[in-house]
Write a protein that holds these residues in place. Structure first.
Motif, PDB file in Angstrom:
ATOM      1  N   PRO A 183      75.809  25.235   2.537  1.00  0.00           N
ATOM      2  CA  PRO A 183      76.294  26.751   2.224  1.00  0.00           C
ATOM      3  C   PRO A 183      75.124  27.755   2.530  1.00  0.00           C
ATOM      4  N   LEU A 184      75.398  28.831   3.103  1.00  0.00           N
ATOM      5  CA  LEU A 184      74.821  29.883   3.544  1.00  0.00           C
ATOM      6  C   LEU A 184      74.706  30.896   2.238  1.00  0.00           C
ATOM      7  N   PHE A 185      73.538  31.435   1.681  1.00  0.00           N
ATOM      8  CA  PHE A 185      73.445  32.358   0.801  1.00  0.00           C
ATOM      9  C   PHE A 185      73.002  33.697   1.457  1.00  0.00           C
ATOM     10  N   LEU A 186      74.048  34.684   1.400  1.00  0.00           N
ATOM     11  CA  LEU A 186      73.663  35.646   2.193  1.00  0.00           C
ATOM     12  C   LEU A 186      73.890  36.956   0.969  1.00  0.00           C
ATOM     13  N   ARG A 187      73.356  38.187   1.168  1.00  0.00           N
ATOM     14  CA  ARG A 187      73.443  39.427   0.236  1.00  0.00           C
ATOM     15  C   ARG A 187      73.336  40.624   1.192  1.00  0.00           C
ATOM     16  N   PRO A 188      74.117  41.561   0.850  1.00  0.00           N
ATOM     17  CA  PRO A 188      74.109  42.576   1.810  1.00  0.00           C
ATOM     18  C   PRO A 188      72.642  43.361   1.898  1.00  0.00           C
ATOM     19  N   THR A 189      72.182  43.714   2.940  1.00  0.00           N
ATOM     20  CA  THR A 189      70.966  44.390   3.185  1.00  0.00           C
ATOM     21  C   THR A 189      70.973  45.470   2.306  1.00  0.00           C
ATOM     22  N   SER A 190      72.011  46.549   2.452  1.00  0.00           N
ATOM     23  CA  SER A 190      71.936  47.696   1.807  1.00  0.00           C
ATOM     24  C   SER A 190      72.931  47.793   0.850  1.00  0.00           C
ATOM     25  N   PRO A 191      72.822  47.514  -0.526  1.00  0.00           N
ATOM     26  CA  PRO A 191      73.639  47.470  -1.532  1.00  0.00           C
ATOM     27  C   PRO A 191      74.393  48.895  -1.671  1.00  0.00           C
ATOM     28  N   ASP A 192      75.543  48.912  -2.405  1.00  0.00           N
ATOM     29  CA  ASP A 192      76.161  50.013  -2.587  1.00  0.00           C
ATOM     30  C   ASP A 192      75.533  50.926  -3.832  1.00  0.00           C
ATOM     31  N   ALA A 193      75.813  52.225  -4.146  1.00  0.00           N
ATOM     32  CA  ALA A 193      75.133  52.898  -5.016  1.00  0.00           C
ATOM     33  C   ALA A 193      75.607  52.222  -6.401  1.00  0.00           C
ATOM     34  N   HIS A 194      76.834  51.658  -6.695  1.00  0.00           N
ATOM     35  CA  HIS A 194      77.195  51.156  -7.937  1.00  0.00           C
ATOM     36  C   HIS A 194      76.249  50.067  -8.481  1.00  0.00           C
ATOM     37  N   ASP A 195      75.733  49.042  -7.272  1.00  0.00           N
ATOM     38  CA  ASP A 195      74.877  48.247  -7.767  1.00  0.00           C
ATOM     39  C   ASP A 195      73.532  48.713  -8.030  1.00  0.00           C
ATOM     40  N   ASN A 196      73.051  49.342  -7.368  1.00  0.00           N
ATOM     41  CA  ASN A 196      71.599  50.286  -7.762  1.00  0.00           C
ATOM     42  C   ASN A 196      71.939  50.968  -9.085  1.00  0.00           C
ATOM     43  N   ARG A 197      72.765  51.522  -9.363  1.00  0.00           N
ATOM     44  CA  ARG A 197      72.970  52.216 -10.913  1.00  0.00           C
ATOM     45  C   ARG A 197      73.142  51.169 -11.950  1.00  0.00           C
ATOM     46  N   SER A 198      73.723  49.899 -11.664  1.00  0.00           N
ATOM     47  CA  SER A 198      73.606  48.853 -12.429  1.00  0.00           C
ATOM     48  C   SER A 198      72.441  48.187 -12.854  1.00  0.00           C
ATOM     49  N   ARG A 199      71.701  48.077 -11.708  1.00  0.00           N
ATOM     50  CA  ARG A 199      70.508  47.441 -11.591  1.00  0.00           C
ATOM     51  C   ARG A 199      69.467  48.286 -12.542  1.00  0.00           C
ATOM     52  N   ARG A 200      69.474  49.625 -12.395  1.00  0.00           N
ATOM     53  CA  ARG A 200      68.674  50.826 -13.074  1.00  0.00           C
ATOM     54  C   ARG A 200      68.960  50.806 -14.615  1.00  0.00           C
ATOM     55  N   ARG A 201      70.320  50.685 -14.862  1.00  0.00           N
ATOM     56  CA  ARG A 201      70.636  50.581 -16.183  1.00  0.00           C
ATOM     57  C   ARG A 201      70.250  49.308 -16.859  1.00  0.00           C
ATOM     58  N   LEU A 202      70.247  48.224 -16.359  1.00  0.00           N
ATOM     59  CA  LEU A 202      69.822  46.813 -16.855  1.00  0.00           C
ATOM     60  C   LEU A 202      68.250  47.098 -17.016  1.00  0.00           C
ATOM     61  N   HIS A 203      67.554  47.676 -16.151  1.00  0.00           N
ATOM     62  CA  HIS A 203      66.278  47.534 -16.600  1.00  0.00           C
ATOM     63  C   HIS A 203      65.684  48.538 -17.460  1.00  0.00           C
ATOM     64  N   ARG A 204      66.348  49.787 -17.731  1.00  0.00           N
ATOM     65  CA  ARG A 204      66.163  50.404 -18.921  1.00  0.00           C
ATOM     66  C   ARG A 204      66.521  49.801 -20.283  1.00  0.00           C
ATOM     67  N   LEU A 205      67.573  49.080 -20.312  1.00  0.00           N
ATOM     68  CA  LEU A 205      67.760  48.353 -21.416  1.00  0.00           C
ATOM     69  C   LEU A 205      66.713  47.435 -21.997  1.00  0.00           C
ATOM     70  N   ARG A 206      66.323  46.520 -20.625  1.00  0.00           N
ATOM     71  CA  ARG A 206      65.521  45.681 -21.231  1.00  0.00           C
ATOM     72  C   ARG A 206      63.972  46.101 -21.526  1.00  0.00           C
ATOM     73  N   LYS A 207      63.600  47.359 -20.862  1.00  0.00           N
ATOM     74  CA  LYS A 207      62.476  48.127 -21.283  1.00  0.00           C
ATOM     75  C   LYS A 207      62.478  48.635 -22.776  1.00  0.00           C
ATOM     76  N   LYS A 208      63.728  49.249 -22.819  1.00  0.00           N
ATOM     77  CA  LYS A 208      63.896  49.831 -24.293  1.00  0.00           C
ATOM     78  C   LYS A 208      63.821  48.582 -25.283  1.00  0.00           C
ATOM     79  N   GLU A 209      64.391  47.541 -24.939  1.00  0.00           N
ATOM     80  CA  GLU A 209      64.483  46.345 -25.962  1.00  0.00           C
ATOM     81  C   GLU A 209      62.985  45.892 -26.270  1.00  0.00           C
ATOM     82  N   TYR A 210      62.326  45.822 -25.095  1.00  0.00           N
ATOM     83  CA  TYR A 210      60.950  45.306 -25.204  1.00  0.00           C
ATOM     84  C   TYR A 210      59.945  46.356 -26.303  1.00  0.00           C
TER      85      TYR A 210
END
Length: 238
Positions: free
Chosen positions: A29-56
C-alpha cells in the motif's frame, strides 16, 4: 511489462522476479496525502488544537474567583445587624491593642521605647486597623466630626465603625482625619475589666500614645498596605 518487473527480471530468475514484484511493489500500500490541504482541513485542525488547549487549561486551572457582582449577590461582605454590637467587638479591640503594642515594641519589659516617625512610621502605615477604636477629629463634612467607634471593616476608601450605640457608620477616608490611641500597658479584656474595681486603677498610669491618621493618604486596602512602600509627602491640612 511493468518497468519494475523488467528490472527485477534482469537480476533474478523469472519466478523470483515475479514473486518480488507481486509482494513488494504490486501489493504494497502507498500512503499519500495532499501536499496542500484545502481550507476546510486547516480550519478543522485549528479548531481541534483550540479545543485541546482549552481542555488542558481547564484541567489545570484553580477554582475561578468570584466577581464583584457575585460577591454582592451572595452577601459575602454584609454585616448582620444583630451581630454589630459594640460589646462584641470590644474583645477584638483588646486584641488589636496587643497587636499594636507588639509591632511598636511596647510589650518588652524593661525597655524604654521612643516612638518616632522615622523608626515606627513604616510599621504604622502598613498595620491592620480592624479592631482599632478611632475618632473623627477633622473632616470637610462637619456632621462626621466626633463620630467614634471600633473599625469592623477597612476598605480602600472607607472605614465602617460600630459606635457605642450599636450603630454602623460608614466614614469616607477622603478629607478626614482619624485619631486613635495605643495604651502603654496591657489592655484588659471585657471580662477582666468587669471584675476590676475603679479604685484598683492607679492614678499614676502612663499616658497612652495618640496618633492621627490622614485618610486622604490612606486610601488603599489592608492587603495592599502590607507590601507597599510609602513615600513622604506634604499633608493638606483641613
Amino acid at each position: 511489462m511493468h518497468i519494475a518487473h523488467n528490472l527485477l527480471a534482469r537480476a533474478h530468475s523469472p519466478d523470483t522476479a515475479a514473486q518480488q514484484f507481486t509482494e513488494r511493489i504490486k501489493q504494497k500500500p502507498l500512503f499519500l496525502r495532499p501536499t496542500s490541504p484545502d481550507a476546510h482541513d486547516n480550519r478543522s485542525r485549528r479548531r481541534l488544537h483550540r479545543l485541546r488547549k482549552k481542555e488542558y487549561f481547564l484541567r489545570h486551572q484553580r477554582p475561578r474567583p468570584l466577581s464583584a457582582r457575585e460577591k454582592r449577590s451572595s452577601g459575602l461582605y454584609d454585616l448582620p445587624k444583630e451581630e454589630c454590637k459594640y460589646a462584641i467587638f470590644r474583645g477584638l479591640h483588646a486584641m488589636w491593642v496587643s497587636y499594636m503594642q507588639e509591632i511598636l515594641g511596647l510589650n518588652i519589659e524593661g525597655r524604654n521605647v521612643q516612638v518616632t516617625p522615622a523608626s515606627h512610621g513604616a510599621k504604622l502605615v502598613s498595620a491592620d486597623y480592624h479592631g482599632a477604636e478611632v475618632e473623627v477629629v477633622r473632616s470637610r463634612c462637619s456632621s462626621r466630626v466626633g463620630v467614634k467607634g471600633i473599625v469592623v471593616r477597612d476598605t480602600k476608601f472607607t472605614f465602617d465603625l460600630v459606635t457605642v450605640k450599636d450603630e454602623v457608620k460608614t466614614i469616607p477616608k477622603e478629607h478626614t482625619i482619624f485619631r486613635f490611641t495605643v495604651p502603654l500597658s496591657r489592655m484588659k479584656l471585657p471580662d477582666e475589666a468587669r471584675d476590676t474595681k475603679e479604685e484598683d486603677v492607679s492614678a499614676d498610669a502612663p499616658r497612652p500614645l495618640v496618633f492621627e491618621l490622614h485618610g486622604s493618604q490612606f486610601e488603599n486596602r489592608p492587603v495592599d498596605r502590607a507590601n507597599k512602600k510609602f513615600k513622604w509627602r506634604n499633608v493638606d491640612y483641613l
